[in-house]
Enzyme design. Structure first.
Site, PDB file in Angstrom:
ATOM      1  N   GLY A  89      -8.449  -7.376 -12.293  1.00 31.28           N
ATOM      2  CA  GLY A  89      -7.906  -7.592 -10.956  1.00 31.28           C
ATOM      3  C   GLY A  89      -9.075  -7.592  -9.994  1.00 31.28           C
ATOM      4  N   LEU A  90      -8.789  -7.325  -8.730  1.00 36.44           N
ATOM      5  CA  LEU A  90      -9.891  -7.368  -7.767  1.00 36.44           C
ATOM      6  C   LEU A  90     -10.968  -6.355  -8.100  1.00 36.44           C
ATOM      7  CD1 LEU A  90      -8.261  -8.075  -4.338  1.00 36.44           C
ATOM      8  CD2 LEU A  90     -10.065  -9.343  -5.477  1.00 36.44           C
ATOM      9  N   ARG A 147       3.565   3.509   6.553  1.00 31.41           N
ATOM     10  CA  ARG A 147       4.618   3.154   5.599  1.00 31.41           C
ATOM     11  C   ARG A 147       5.533   4.321   5.229  1.00 31.41           C
ATOM     12  NH1 ARG A 147       0.986  -0.785   1.704  1.00 31.41           N
ATOM     13  NH2 ARG A 147       0.784  -2.389   3.286  1.00 31.41           N
ATOM     14  N   HIS A 205       5.875   0.600  -4.292  1.00 28.72           N
ATOM     15  CA  HIS A 205       4.909  -0.448  -4.019  1.00 28.72           C
ATOM     16  C   HIS A 205       3.487  -0.137  -4.494  1.00 28.72           C
ATOM     17  CE1 HIS A 205       2.955  -3.638  -1.816  1.00 28.72           C
ATOM     18  NE2 HIS A 205       2.189  -2.772  -1.197  1.00 28.72           N
ATOM     19  N   GLU A 225      -7.020   0.674  -8.000  1.00 26.48           N
ATOM     20  CA  GLU A 225      -5.779   1.449  -7.910  1.00 26.48           C
ATOM     21  C   GLU A 225      -5.632   2.450  -9.052  1.00 26.48           C
ATOM     22  OE1 GLU A 225      -2.267  -0.926  -7.056  1.00 26.48           O
ATOM     23  OE2 GLU A 225      -0.962   0.808  -7.382  1.00 26.48           O
ATOM     24  N   SER A 282       5.513  -8.792   3.495  1.00 26.60           N
ATOM     25  CA  SER A 282       4.269  -8.148   3.905  1.00 26.60           C
ATOM     26  C   SER A 282       4.386  -7.322   5.188  1.00 26.60           C
ATOM     27  CB  SER A 282       3.208  -9.227   4.128  1.00 26.60           C
ATOM     28  OG  SER A 282       2.117  -8.678   4.814  1.00 26.60           O
ATOM     29  N   LEU A 297      -6.959  -3.397  -1.166  1.00 28.07           N
ATOM     30  CA  LEU A 297      -7.924  -4.453  -1.490  1.00 28.07           C
ATOM     31  C   LEU A 297      -9.319  -3.997  -1.081  1.00 28.07           C
ATOM     32  CD1 LEU A 297      -5.956  -7.646  -0.352  1.00 28.07           C
ATOM     33  CD2 LEU A 297      -5.956  -6.521  -2.565  1.00 28.07           C
ATOM     34  N   ARG A 315      -1.179   5.612   1.446  1.00 30.83           N
ATOM     35  CA  ARG A 315      -2.196   4.586   1.703  1.00 30.83           C
ATOM     36  C   ARG A 315      -1.811   3.759   2.927  1.00 30.83           C
ATOM     37  NH1 ARG A 315      -2.672  -0.818   0.642  1.00 30.83           N
ATOM     38  NH2 ARG A 315      -0.884  -0.960  -0.776  1.00 30.83           N
TER      39      ARG A 315
HETATM   40  C1  LIG Z   1       3.444  -7.517  -3.372  1.00 28.90           C
HETATM   41  C2  LIG Z   1       2.209  -6.754  -3.078  1.00 28.90           C
HETATM   42  C3  LIG Z   1       1.470  -7.031  -1.936  1.00 28.90           C
HETATM   43  C4  LIG Z   1       0.317  -6.319  -1.655  1.00 28.90           C
HETATM   44  N1  LIG Z   1      -0.386  -6.621  -0.525  1.00 28.90           N
HETATM   45  C5  LIG Z   1      -1.515  -5.949  -0.250  1.00 28.90           C
HETATM   46  C6  LIG Z   1      -2.279  -6.267   0.904  1.00 28.90           C
HETATM   47  O1  LIG Z   1      -1.934  -7.164   1.666  1.00 28.90           O
HETATM   48  N2  LIG Z   1      -3.406  -5.571   1.134  1.00 28.90           N
HETATM   49  C7  LIG Z   1      -3.831  -4.566   0.310  1.00 28.90           C
HETATM   50  O2  LIG Z   1      -4.861  -3.980   0.571  1.00 28.90           O
HETATM   51  N3  LIG Z   1      -3.132  -4.258  -0.814  1.00 28.90           N
HETATM   52  C8  LIG Z   1      -1.989  -4.916  -1.111  1.00 28.90           C
HETATM   53  N4  LIG Z   1      -1.289  -4.603  -2.241  1.00 28.90           N
HETATM   54  C9  LIG Z   1      -1.849  -3.642  -3.196  1.00 28.90           C
HETATM   55  C10 LIG Z   1      -2.964  -4.312  -4.018  1.00 28.90           C
HETATM   56  O3  LIG Z   1      -2.583  -5.625  -4.341  1.00 28.90           O
HETATM   57  C11 LIG Z   1      -3.285  -3.583  -5.305  1.00 28.90           C
HETATM   58  O4  LIG Z   1      -3.409  -2.214  -5.064  1.00 28.90           O
HETATM   59  C12 LIG Z   1      -4.597  -4.080  -5.891  1.00 28.90           C
HETATM   60  O5  LIG Z   1      -4.581  -5.476  -6.004  1.00 28.90           O
HETATM   61  C13 LIG Z   1      -4.882  -3.453  -7.235  1.00 28.90           C
HETATM   62  O6  LIG Z   1      -6.034  -4.065  -7.758  1.00 28.90           O
HETATM   63  P1  LIG Z   1      -6.686  -3.552  -9.095  1.00 28.90           P
HETATM   64  O7  LIG Z   1      -7.830  -4.444  -9.385  1.00 28.90           O
HETATM   65  O8  LIG Z   1      -6.952  -2.089  -9.004  1.00 28.90           O
HETATM   66  O9  LIG Z   1      -5.546  -3.727 -10.199  1.00 28.90           O
HETATM   67  P2  LIG Z   1      -4.611  -5.034 -10.694  1.00 28.90           P
HETATM   68  O10 LIG Z   1      -4.818  -6.161  -9.778  1.00 28.90           O
HETATM   69  O11 LIG Z   1      -3.297  -4.449 -10.893  1.00 28.90           O
HETATM   70  O12 LIG Z   1      -5.297  -5.414 -12.025  1.00 28.90           O
HETATM   71  C14 LIG Z   1      -5.108  -4.661 -13.191  1.00 28.90           C
HETATM   72  C15 LIG Z   1      -5.864  -5.325 -14.313  1.00 28.90           C
HETATM   73  O13 LIG Z   1      -5.856  -4.466 -15.436  1.00 28.90           O
HETATM   74  C16 LIG Z   1      -5.486  -5.162 -16.598  1.00 28.90           C
HETATM   75  N5  LIG Z   1      -4.905  -4.193 -17.513  1.00 28.90           N
HETATM   76  C17 LIG Z   1      -4.030  -3.205 -17.237  1.00 28.90           C
HETATM   77  N6  LIG Z   1      -3.790  -2.484 -18.336  1.00 28.90           N
HETATM   78  C18 LIG Z   1      -4.538  -3.019 -19.322  1.00 28.90           C
HETATM   79  C19 LIG Z   1      -4.733  -2.715 -20.699  1.00 28.90           C
HETATM   80  N7  LIG Z   1      -4.124  -1.680 -21.297  1.00 28.90           N
HETATM   81  N8  LIG Z   1      -5.554  -3.494 -21.415  1.00 28.90           N
HETATM   82  C20 LIG Z   1      -6.205  -4.563 -20.833  1.00 28.90           C
HETATM   83  N9  LIG Z   1      -6.078  -4.882 -19.545  1.00 28.90           N
HETATM   84  C21 LIG Z   1      -5.251  -4.120 -18.805  1.00 28.90           C
HETATM   85  C22 LIG Z   1      -4.568  -6.256 -16.119  1.00 28.90           C
HETATM   86  O14 LIG Z   1      -4.510  -7.300 -17.069  1.00 28.90           O
HETATM   87  C23 LIG Z   1      -5.252  -6.633 -14.806  1.00 28.90           C
HETATM   88  O15 LIG Z   1      -6.297  -7.531 -15.082  1.00 28.90           O
HETATM   89  C24 LIG Z   1      -0.110  -5.289  -2.528  1.00 28.90           C
HETATM   90  C25 LIG Z   1       0.628  -4.998  -3.666  1.00 28.90           C
HETATM   91  C26 LIG Z   1       1.784  -5.711  -3.934  1.00 28.90           C
HETATM   92  C27 LIG Z   1       2.589  -5.341  -5.120  1.00 28.90           C
END
Ligand SMILES: Cc1cc2nc3c(=O)[nH]c(=O)nc-3n(C[C@H](O)[C@H](O)[C@H](O)COP(=O)(O)OP(=O)(O)OC[C@H]3O[C@@H](n4cnc5c(N)ncnc54)[C@H](O)[C@@H]3O)c2cc1C
Length: 666
Positions: free
Chosen positions: A42-43, A337, A429, A453, A284, A469, A463
């Site tokens: 993810g990000l 929130r 969320h 996250e 949003s 992000l 949060r």
């Molecule tokens: C609808 C929605 C809108 C949002 N809008 C905002 C916003 O506007 N601004 C903001 O700041 N935040 C927002 N958020 C929150 C934000 O999107 C997330 O907190 C953030 O993107 C999480 O990023 P991450 O890289 O930590 O994890 P994720 O993007 O959840 O990525 C997780 C990664 O881990 C991998 N993974 C997980 N488990 C395994 C495993 N066992 N083996 C291999 N790979 C695995 C997945 O394949 C994925 O690649 C929003 C959330 C939602 C649900």
């Protein structure tokens, strides 16, 4: 055990600078001898992988989707915070730091949050440099909007698709390194265990989700970037595949799990419509910049609306209760929130809900359409008394800001939100809890790091919008790539790590046994049956409002459900093929353990703070009542065989730069 948070000493604004100056970076020439596994793209994971590879390390990435660019991060709609002060409205690093600590209800670690605020500005530069199309004003300058819990406009955005655009930037940076041979990407691979050798994280066991093959991968360090665990509630705004397995597996191998009960319930989601649903949709928070939230002021009007005898547009201004503006005049519709969600629940519980289930409030753009329409008429020298023209002009402005969100709403609810207010209700969320990490983002297992996250580090008990992000990219681009060097410096002499070590053999054996157990179980109930049941227990007893009795019941019910799961679950198909039910079974098995620890954590925290609302601890006007004397600490749980046996460790939260105060948005 005392938790060593490794926070450097000295004034808050010098900590990160001094740290970076003294950091034990691995000699660039030797980085090519060091392998790092990043679980999750993810990000957080993509940005970390791209930067680590750029620094010279060999990186292997893993994700369960068919492409890294399908990570849950693409769902992020509203924006990303940064203390750039482009609007000249008084923003600063300190103000972002302060807002985040206060927003988290004084339950996060000061030093980490200050560092987050400091690097926030670099993120925007980095993304602009990558070509991420952040929104711009007419004159070409980057635009900003406001999110909850702040009185400045510091949120950068790309219409309602900020996460997707940012992820495309990080993914492109990652692809460049894949092209250079510095990153080896494993899509459709799920990490199913961590391998620990002599107390250090040395690799993972992963399943190829297409062929079913079990693989061993070794490295000098493992970075978990696997996202949040909100799907423990079954219904949530998370992507359907989001799960806790990677974080839970490292917990079982020795990583402490911090504050599992801190969950965010977002106030503006499309309400639940029935039992058939498997997913909830977010509207949003950016919509609260212009939308006004209300319910009917009189119970009889609410009843008439529920019965279809009245429409919201039939009610005059005096017949409406803009309850957030009434209760929180200074922040109004942009109250944070947790507070906005509870206020919606309070109105609906009191009988003012506006949909058939009684669990919905209005989010209304009629005022914004008028305001923007008149402004446009003035700018263009048109007739401000032409009502139809004003609506047309106003709608065009609203559409340019939120068009894709309005379209999404109309597709799901089949109502036009430009003419009738949206209906919204809180939904799960985000999870503020997660793997405990020190200042270096290292877990309690040496060599195992956690970012984005999946860790607990920056948001305390609540949060603020647009800061997930920010944290994911801060961790990935600017923090972990440097702090990890501290751990890796002595590893340059280690050499390649063999996957034939007994620890790999043993971990692989356990993974295979679990898979065989599922495939050979001759139960009668689907995985979803158990997941839904777990979700109901969680939502009813561990959701927006919690009390000791409900939490005790939840703990018992989850343990019983887990037992039934292992007896009664049926997993069709085979182990050596593409089998989504099998993958789901493993994830739900982990949720069934995590859910119990979640409830245990909520039960032990005899206070209300942020998203953790214990009904027994509230002020006279229904606000959260903290107990700083007894609970100003991070609760970090150590696995001891069963969730009920988990042992609590406390990291005291010491505030040297911000005075602990009762949180007020009035
Ligand atoms: C609808 C929605 C809108 C949002 N809008 C905002 C916003 O506007 N601004 C903001 O700041 N935040 C927002 N958020 C929150 C934000 O999107 C997330 O907190 C953030 O993107 C999480 O990023 P991450 O890289 O930590 O994890 P994720 O993007 O959840 O990525 C997780 C990664 O881990 C991998 N993974 C997980 N488990 C395994 C495993 N066992 N083996 C291999 N790979 C695995 C997945 O394949 C994925 O690649 C929003 C959330 C939602 C649900």
């Amino acid at each position: 055990m005392a938790l060593d948070s490794k926070v450097p000493s000295g004034p808050i604004s010098d900590k990160w600078i001094n740290y970076k100056n003294h950091i034990n970076l691995v000699n660039p020439a030797n980085k090519r001898n060091i392998d790092i596994i990043v679980v999750g793209t993810g990000l957080a994971g993509s940005s970390a992988a791209a930067t680590l590879a750029e620094l010279g390390y060999n990186v292997k990435t893993f994700c369960f989707q068919d492409s890294p660019r399908r990570a849950h991060s693409i769902a992020a709609q509203g924006g990303i915070n940064a203390a750039k002060n482009y609007q000249g409205d008084g923003d600063s690093t300190f103000r972002l730091f302060y807002d985040t600590i206060k927003g988290g209800d004084y339950r996060s670690r000061e030093a980490n949050v200050h560092r987050l605020a400091e690097v926030s500005t670099n993120i925007i530069d980095q993304c602009v440099m990558q070509g991420v199309p952040l929104a711009r004003e007419y004159g070409g300058l980057l635009d900003n909007r406001s999110f909850g819990g702040t009185l400045v406009a510091r949120t950068f955005y790309a219409k309602g698709q900020t996460g997707q655009q940012l992820l495309l930037g990080a993914y492109s940076a990652m692809n460049r390194q894949i092209g250079r041979g510095k990153i080896k990407s494993h899509a459709r691979h799920e990490m199913l265990d961590l391998v620990v050798v002599d107390g250090k994280a040395r690799g993972i066991i992963a399943r190829d989700l297409v062929s079913g093959e079990i693989e061993r991968h070794s490295a000098h360090a493992v970075v978990i970037a696997s996202g949040g665990y909100g799907n423990v509630f079954f219904l949530s705004t998370y992507a359907m595949g989001s799960n806790a397995t990677a974080a839970w597996k490292i917990h079982k191998k020795g990583a402490f799990f911090a504050n599992p009960c801190y969950t965010q319930i977002h106030p503006t989601c499309i309400p639940v419509s029935g039992d058939h649903q498997s997913k909830l949709t977010l509207m949003s928070e950016s919509l609260r910049n212009d939308g006004r939230i209300w319910v009917p002021a009189k119970l009889e009007d609410a009843k008439a609306i529920r019965e279809g005898k009245k429409k919201p547009t039939d009610l005059s201004e005096s017949e409406r209760d803009y309850y957030l503006e009434r209760r929180y005049p200074s922040f109004g519709n942009l109250a944070p929130r947790d507070i906005s969600s509870r206020a919606a629940k309070e109105r609906c519980d009191a009988g003012f809900g506006v949909n058939k289930t009684g669990e919905a409030v209005y989010l209304d753009f009629a005022d914004a359409i008028q305001r923007y329409g008149k402004e446009q008429a003035f700018i263009k020298g048109l007739d401000a008394n032409d009502a139809a023209l004003i609506i047309k002009l106003g709608r065009a402005v609203v559409a340019s800001k939120y068009g894709n969100l309005f379209q999404m709403y109309e597709k799901i609810v089949d109502e036009d939100p430009y003419t009738s207010p949206m209906m919204i209700y809180p939904a799960v969320h985000y999870t503020m809890g997660g793997t405990w990490v020190d200042y270096n983002l290292q877990t309690t297992i040496p060599g195992c790091f956690s970012i984005g996250e999946s860790n607990f580090s920056d948001h305390g008990a609540n949060r603020l919008g647009a800061s997930a992000l920010m944290q994911g990219l801060a961790d990935g681009y600017f923090v972990l790539p440097y702090t990890i060097g501290d751990y890796l410096a002595p590893e340059i002499k280690t050499g390649p790590i063999s996957t034939d070590l007994p620890e790999f053999v043993e971990a692989e054996k356990k993974v295979k046994e679990q898979i065989e157990r599922f495939i050979n179980n001759k139960g009668t109930k689907s995985v979803d049956y158990f997941h839904k049941k777990l979700g109901k227990i969680m939502w009813n007893n561990v959701g927006m409002a919690r009390n000791a009795q409900g939490l005790n019941e939840a703990i018992e019910e989850i343990a019983a459900l887990r037992e039934e799961f292992y007896k009664e679950v049926i997993v069709p198909g085979t182990a050596d093929s593409f089998n989504p039910e099998l993958a789901k079974a493993g994830r739900v098995a982990d949720f069934l353990e995590l859910g119990e620890l979640f409830a245990k954590d909520a039960l032990h925290r005899n206070e209300s703070c942020g998203g953790h609302f214990r009904e027994e601890y509230q002020t006279e006007d229904g606000e959260a009542q903290r107990d700083d004397e007894n609970f100003a600490y991070v609760a970090a749980w150590e696995y001891k065989g069963k969730p009920s046996d988990a042992v609590l460790h406390k990291e005291p939260l010491i505030y040297e730069n911000i005075k602990l105060a009762t949180r007020s948005y009035k």
